[in-house]
Design an enzyme around this catalytic site. Structure first.
Site, PDB file in Angstrom:
ATOM      1  N   ASP A  26       0.832  -1.206   0.000  1.00  0.00           N
ATOM      2  CA  ASP A  26       0.000   0.000   0.000  1.00  0.00           C
ATOM      3  C   ASP A  26       0.867   1.257   0.000  1.00  0.00           C
ATOM      4  O   ASP A  26       1.992   1.240   0.499  1.00  0.00           O
ATOM      5  CB  ASP A  26      -0.923  -0.032   1.240  1.00  0.00           C
ATOM      6  N   HIS A  43       2.482   3.288  -8.962  1.00  0.00           N
ATOM      7  CA  HIS A  43       2.310   1.837  -9.170  1.00  0.00           C
ATOM      8  C   HIS A  43       3.510   1.272  -9.933  1.00  0.00           C
ATOM      9  O   HIS A  43       3.991   0.178  -9.635  1.00  0.00           O
ATOM     10  CB  HIS A  43       1.020   1.559  -9.943  1.00  0.00           C
ATOM     11  N   LEU A 137      10.373 -20.987  -4.327  1.00  0.00           N
ATOM     12  CA  LEU A 137       9.476 -20.043  -3.640  1.00  0.00           C
ATOM     13  C   LEU A 137       8.129 -20.085  -4.343  1.00  0.00           C
ATOM     14  O   LEU A 137       8.078 -20.091  -5.580  1.00  0.00           O
ATOM     15  CB  LEU A 137      10.041 -18.615  -3.728  1.00  0.00           C
TER      16      LEU A 137
END
Ligand code: IPE
Ligand code: IPE
Ligand code: MG
Length: 248
Positions: A26, A43, A137
């Protein structure tokens, strides 16, 4: 050695590595506003942070990294911002798919993927197929995701199985519900990080976070990197997890 390397060394000395780290990414908009830039630029800079936390998680030995990238509620943002985010999603996959695969990352997208435009849906499906065999991962990318919708979906799947006689009502238990969530097969998050100082869950993983340790970082997502991830893990390692019991 840089600061992040020192922190990683401390993480290794101090204790157990969280198996599953989840992050609510955020603050991109505020990062851009502070610079008088349009929100999509924030972004875009956030993509670099994604890259850093993926690398840092691999280096630390984290098994699952879950990133909240776009919520179901985020569809209600202005059309220009939504389409900028969709373009960035496609660009991220195009730029990073090969390297993620080389790093041994299995990329999984979770959410209401049917709402994605065709180009994004195609890119998402391709990178999931490309990396499906990797084991270093698991990178869970939550897109068009809302936890309440995920729980409603699980309830509907259970109802269908009961109605069809495949499941008895008394077989409906926690495992039955968990196995119908998008996160099936993943351990619950050990650590949840939210950046930009906001102290709320925003409809993320309501079921899965039952006993997760929370770390709120004041840093805006585009400024979050390896060092900040390791600081969060050090904070996690200082906690005492009791799961409702008393300490021995
Ligand atoms: C997080 O940054 C990215 C998404 C929710 C898509 P925001 O866009 O929410 O940034 P702020 O909260 O407005 O600063
Ligand atoms: C949560 O951030 C969703 C993502 C990070 C993808 P928001 O910025 O949308 O959440 P609120 O509106 O501040 O709760
Ligand atoms: Mg926000």
């Amino acid at each position: 050695m840089g600061a992040a390397d020192d922190l990683l060394a401390q993480v290794r000395v101090q204790g157990a590595i969280p198996r599953h780290v989840a992050i609510i990414m955020d603050g991109n908009g505020r990062w851009a506003r502070e610079r008088r830039l349009p929100r999509p630029i924030g972004h875009r800079h956030g993509m670099k942070s994604v890259r850093e936390v993926v690398e840092a998680s691999i280096a630390a030995g984290v098994e699952v990294l879950s990133l909240f990238a776009f919520s179901q509620e985020n569809w209600q943002r202005p059309a220009g911002e939504v389409s900028a985010l969709m373009s960035l999603l496609e660009e991220y996959i195009q730029k990073e798919a090969r390297e993620l695969d080389e790093q041994g990352v299995r990329v999984v997208f979770l959410g209401d993927l049917d709402r994605l435009p065709a180009a994004q849906r195609g890119a998402v499906d391709r990178v999931m197929a490309l990396t499906a065999h990797n084991t270093k991962l698991v990178l869970n990318l939550f897109i068009s995701y809302g936890s309440r919708a995920e729980l409603v979906r699980a309830a509907r799947l259970i109802a269908e199985d009961v109605a069809a006689g495949r499941l008895a009502p008394d077989q409906v238990d926690e495992a039955a519900l968990a196995s119908r969530l998008f996160t099936v097969g993943c351990p619950d998050p050990d650590l949840l990080i939210r950046t930009s100082g906001e102290m709320r869950i925003s409809n993320f993983l309501l079921w899965q976070l039952a006993y997760t340790e929370l770390h709120i970082s004041p840093v805006l997502w585009p400024d979050f990197g390896r060092a900040e991830l390791y600081e969060a893990i050090l904070d996690y390692q200082s906690r005492e997890r009791r799961f409702g019991r008393v300490t021995a």
